[in-house]
Write a protein that holds these residues in place. Structure first.
Motif, PDB file in Angstrom:
ATOM      1  N   GLY A 129       0.808  -1.218   0.000  1.00 50.90           N
ATOM      2  CA  GLY A 129       0.000   0.000   0.000  1.00 50.90           C
ATOM      3  C   GLY A 129       0.833   1.255   0.000  1.00 50.90           C
ATOM      4  N   SER A 130       1.450   1.577   1.120  1.00 54.90           N
ATOM      5  CA  SER A 130       2.228   2.806   1.229  1.00 54.90           C
ATOM      6  C   SER A 130       3.342   2.626   2.251  1.00 54.90           C
ATOM      7  CB  SER A 130       1.329   3.977   1.653  1.00 54.90           C
ATOM      8  OG  SER A 130       0.777   3.732   2.937  1.00 54.90           O
ATOM      9  N   VAL A 131       4.395   3.430   2.102  1.00 60.86           N
ATOM     10  CA  VAL A 131       5.526   3.383   3.033  1.00 60.86           C
ATOM     11  C   VAL A 131       6.240   4.734   2.958  1.00 60.86           C
ATOM     12  CG1 VAL A 131       7.032   2.371   1.274  1.00 60.86           C
ATOM     13  CG2 VAL A 131       7.628   2.139   3.681  1.00 60.86           C
ATOM     14  N   ALA A 132       6.808   5.150   4.096  1.00 63.89           N
ATOM     15  CA  ALA A 132       7.581   6.390   4.162  1.00 63.89           C
ATOM     16  C   ALA A 132       8.888   6.117   4.889  1.00 63.89           C
ATOM     17  CB  ALA A 132       6.791   7.477   4.886  1.00 63.89           C
ATOM     18  N   VAL A 133       9.957   6.799   4.472  1.00 68.35           N
ATOM     19  CA  VAL A 133      11.260   6.681   5.124  1.00 68.35           C
ATOM     20  C   VAL A 133      11.855   8.074   5.277  1.00 68.35           C
ATOM     21  CG1 VAL A 133      11.766   4.353   4.305  1.00 68.35           C
ATOM     22  CG2 VAL A 133      12.405   6.303   2.888  1.00 68.35           C
ATOM     23  N   GLY A 134      12.757   8.209   6.283  1.00 68.21           N
ATOM     24  CA  GLY A 134      13.440   9.466   6.506  1.00 68.21           C
ATOM     25  C   GLY A 134      12.588  10.481   7.249  1.00 68.21           C
ATOM     26  N   GLY A 135      13.246  11.499   7.820  1.00 65.83           N
ATOM     27  CA  GLY A 135      12.529  12.565   8.495  1.00 65.83           C
ATOM     28  C   GLY A 135      11.589  12.030   9.565  1.00 65.83           C
ATOM     29  N   ASN A 136      10.351  12.540   9.579  1.00 64.47           N
ATOM     30  CA  ASN A 136       9.334  12.062  10.520  1.00 64.47           C
ATOM     31  C   ASN A 136       8.511  10.956   9.878  1.00 64.47           C
ATOM     32  OD1 ASN A 136       8.385  14.061   8.757  1.00 64.47           O
ATOM     33  ND2 ASN A 136       6.646  14.548  10.076  1.00 64.47           N
ATOM     34  N   ALA A 137       9.191   9.855   9.545  1.00 67.86           N
ATOM     35  CA  ALA A 137       8.564   8.761   8.793  1.00 67.86           C
ATOM     36  C   ALA A 137       7.422   8.114   9.564  1.00 67.86           C
ATOM     37  CB  ALA A 137       9.612   7.714   8.427  1.00 67.86           C
ATOM     38  N   ASP A 138       7.541   8.011  10.878  1.00 61.59           N
ATOM     39  CA  ASP A 138       6.487   7.365  11.661  1.00 61.59           C
ATOM     40  C   ASP A 138       5.179   8.132  11.566  1.00 61.59           C
ATOM     41  OD1 ASP A 138       8.262   5.426  12.443  1.00 61.59           O
ATOM     42  OD2 ASP A 138       8.776   6.393  14.348  1.00 61.59           O
ATOM     43  N   GLN A 139       5.252   9.454  11.687  1.00 60.75           N
ATOM     44  CA  GLN A 139       4.055  10.282  11.606  1.00 60.75           C
ATOM     45  C   GLN A 139       3.451  10.224  10.205  1.00 60.75           C
ATOM     46  OE1 GLN A 139       4.688  14.321  12.831  1.00 60.75           O
ATOM     47  NE2 GLN A 139       2.724  15.044  12.048  1.00 60.75           N
ATOM     48  N   ILE A 140       4.299  10.268   9.182  1.00 59.68           N
ATOM     49  CA  ILE A 140       3.814  10.219   7.800  1.00 59.68           C
ATOM     50  C   ILE A 140       3.189   8.865   7.507  1.00 59.68           C
ATOM     51  CG2 ILE A 140       4.560  10.242   5.385  1.00 59.68           C
ATOM     52  CD1 ILE A 140       6.664  12.295   6.173  1.00 59.68           C
ATOM     53  N   SER A 141       3.822   7.792   7.948  1.00 54.04           N
ATOM     54  CA  SER A 141       3.285   6.445   7.713  1.00 54.04           C
ATOM     55  C   SER A 141       1.913   6.284   8.354  1.00 54.04           C
ATOM     56  CB  SER A 141       4.248   5.388   8.252  1.00 54.04           C
ATOM     57  OG  SER A 141       5.470   5.409   7.548  1.00 54.04           O
ATOM     58  N   SER A 142       1.759   6.811   9.563  1.00 53.35           N
ATOM     59  CA  SER A 142       0.464   6.741  10.241  1.00 53.35           C
ATOM     60  C   SER A 142      -0.598   7.489   9.460  1.00 53.35           C
ATOM     61  CB  SER A 142       0.592   7.316  11.651  1.00 53.35           C
ATOM     62  OG  SER A 142      -0.658   7.322  12.301  1.00 53.35           O
ATOM     63  N   TYR A 143      -0.243   8.647   8.936  1.00 59.85           N
ATOM     64  CA  TYR A 143      -1.180   9.448   8.133  1.00 59.85           C
ATOM     65  C   TYR A 143      -1.577   8.702   6.861  1.00 59.85           C
ATOM     66  CZ  TYR A 143      -3.030  13.580   5.726  1.00 59.85           C
ATOM     67  OH  TYR A 143      -3.839  14.480   5.060  1.00 59.85           O
ATOM     68  N   LEU A 144      -0.600   8.065   6.215  1.00 60.83           N
ATOM     69  CA  LEU A 144      -0.872   7.326   4.979  1.00 60.83           C
ATOM     70  C   LEU A 144      -1.727   6.085   5.246  1.00 60.83           C
ATOM     71  CD1 LEU A 144       2.640   7.481   3.276  1.00 60.83           C
ATOM     72  CD2 LEU A 144       0.602   8.741   2.598  1.00 60.83           C
ATOM     73  N   ASP A 145      -1.428   5.362   6.316  1.00 62.70           N
ATOM     74  CA  ASP A 145      -2.180   4.147   6.625  1.00 62.70           C
ATOM     75  C   ASP A 145      -3.662   4.432   6.824  1.00 62.70           C
ATOM     76  OD1 ASP A 145       0.121   2.661   6.487  1.00 62.70           O
ATOM     77  OD2 ASP A 145       0.473   2.654   8.658  1.00 62.70           O
ATOM     78  N   GLN A 146      -3.977   5.592   7.369  1.00 59.52           N
ATOM     79  CA  GLN A 146      -5.367   5.940   7.631  1.00 59.52           C
ATOM     80  C   GLN A 146      -6.118   6.369   6.375  1.00 59.52           C
ATOM     81  OE1 GLN A 146      -5.283   8.974  10.647  1.00 59.52           O
ATOM     82  NE2 GLN A 146      -4.212   7.684  12.139  1.00 59.52           N
ATOM     83  N   ARG A 147      -5.388   6.827   5.349  1.00 56.23           N
ATOM     84  CA  ARG A 147      -6.054   7.437   4.197  1.00 56.23           C
ATOM     85  C   ARG A 147      -5.818   6.727   2.868  1.00 56.23           C
ATOM     86  NH1 ARG A 147      -4.917  10.803   8.080  1.00 56.23           N
ATOM     87  NH2 ARG A 147      -6.279  12.561   8.570  1.00 56.23           N
ATOM     88  N   HIS A 148      -4.779   5.912   2.780  1.00 54.54           N
ATOM     89  CA  HIS A 148      -4.513   5.228   1.514  1.00 54.54           C
ATOM     90  C   HIS A 148      -5.522   4.117   1.295  1.00 54.54           C
ATOM     91  CE1 HIS A 148      -2.536   2.276  -1.184  1.00 54.54           C
ATOM     92  NE2 HIS A 148      -2.137   3.366  -1.793  1.00 54.54           N
ATOM     93  N   ARG A 149      -5.928   3.939   0.028  1.00 57.94           N
ATOM     94  CA  ARG A 149      -6.872   2.877  -0.328  1.00 57.94           C
ATOM     95  C   ARG A 149      -6.478   2.304  -1.683  1.00 57.94           C
ATOM     96  NH1 ARG A 149     -10.027   5.274  -4.111  1.00 57.94           N
ATOM     97  NH2 ARG A 149     -10.205   7.557  -4.026  1.00 57.94           N
ATOM     98  N   ASP A 150      -6.953   1.106  -1.946  1.00 55.04           N
ATOM     99  CA  ASP A 150      -6.676   0.460  -3.226  1.00 55.04           C
ATOM    100  C   ASP A 150      -7.442   1.162  -4.345  1.00 55.04           C
ATOM    101  OD1 ASP A 150      -5.106  -1.382  -1.920  1.00 55.04           O
ATOM    102  OD2 ASP A 150      -6.731  -2.847  -1.699  1.00 55.04           O
ATOM    103  N   GLY A 151      -6.856   1.148  -5.548  1.00 55.74           N
ATOM    104  CA  GLY A 151      -7.538   1.692  -6.716  1.00 55.74           C
ATOM    105  C   GLY A 151      -7.488   3.193  -6.858  1.00 55.74           C
ATOM    106  N   MET A 152      -6.607   3.878  -6.133  1.00 55.19           N
ATOM    107  CA  MET A 152      -6.491   5.336  -6.261  1.00 55.19           C
ATOM    108  C   MET A 152      -5.928   5.708  -7.632  1.00 55.19           C
ATOM    109  SD  MET A 152      -4.943   6.392  -2.509  1.00 55.19           S
ATOM    110  CE  MET A 152      -5.373   8.132  -2.630  1.00 55.19           C
TER     111      MET A 152
END
Length: 258
Positions: free
Chosen positions: A151-174
């Protein structure tokens, strides 16, 4: 004769890991998302010469954060590995999984060696498949471990906060525009909960497009195309806001008439 200072192996590894994590956290983040037609890479990177996202082989791309000279050496080594394996065997034998294993061995050896400092890098290796369920995304931290992402992944910087934001909003078929909008929104969020503005000149954007007729699926999104995609996001948001305002005005008119 002085007694040598003793450090336990566990403490030595913990210190090396902390050193590498601090170096990685100083870098600007990179976000990788799956969308309906492929895989999207978005990095906060104002430089047009020093890339964080690059092509490795036909269907494989590479993204990294950390010290540029270190991950650039790894990228070059990955390209050489892919070219040699594709030439020796077959182009289909070059896979993201095989490349991730090579990177894992290299990073793991460097991390566990007391003779040199650990690499201050975190990598993402992605391969686009014939269908979304065939896509592969691997994250490789500084210690050489491999994390299979979906689905989604983030690295570097504030990756934990970004990953949490993406996990809540990313969906299949975008769509590509929707995925880009989500990626930019996640990158604009700072550690204090506020938001920053990122322009097209501050972004490095690339895709692995499974619909592309060429054998090489990697493509950079630059210039007018990137500006149009970013503008379409703003236009869509403005239209939604306008529509909601008109609906509220209509409700108020109806109440007044009553």
């Amino acid at each position: 004769m002085t007694t040598p200072f003793y450090v336990s192996p566990q403490q030595a590894m913990a210190d090396r890991a902390e050193y590498a994590r601090k170096g990685i956290a100083r870098g600007r983040s990179v976000v990788v998302l799956q969308y309906s037609d492929g895989i999207l890479f978005v990095a906060e990177n104002p430089s047009r010469a020093l890339h964080k996202v690059s092509e490795i082989y036909d269907r494989i791309a590479f993204a990294a954060v950390g010290k540029y000279n270190e991950f650039e050496n790894l990228r070059i080594g990955g390209v050489r590995y892919a070219d040699l394996r594709g030439y020796t065997y077959d182009r289909d034998d070059v896979t993201a999984r095989g490349l991730a294993n090579v990177y894992a061995q290299t990073l793991g050896t460097i991390f566990s060696s007391a003779a040199e400092k650990p690499y201050e890098v975190e990598l993402i290796v992605a391969e686009v498949g014939e269908a979304p369920e065939d896509d592969q995304i691997y994250r490789l931290p500084h210690d050489g471990s491999i994390v299979d992402e979906h689905g989604s992944v983030a690295v570097g910087g504030n990756a934990d906060q970004i990953s949490s934001y993406l996990d809540q909003r990313h969906r299949d078929g975008m769509t590509l525009a929707e995925a880009l909008k989500l990626a930019v929104e996640s990158l604009t969020r700072d550690t204090n909960g506020g938001e920053r503005n990122l322009t097209a000149e501050q972004l490095e954007v690339a895709i692995l497009d499974r619909k592309r007729p060429q054998q090489r699926k990697f493509k950079r999104v630059l210039g007018r195309q990137l500006s149009r995609l970013l503008e379409s996001e703003g236009t869509a948001a403005a239209e939604d806001s306008s529509a909601s305002s008109e609906a509220e005005e209509a409700e108020e008119t109806e109440e007044t008439e009553e």
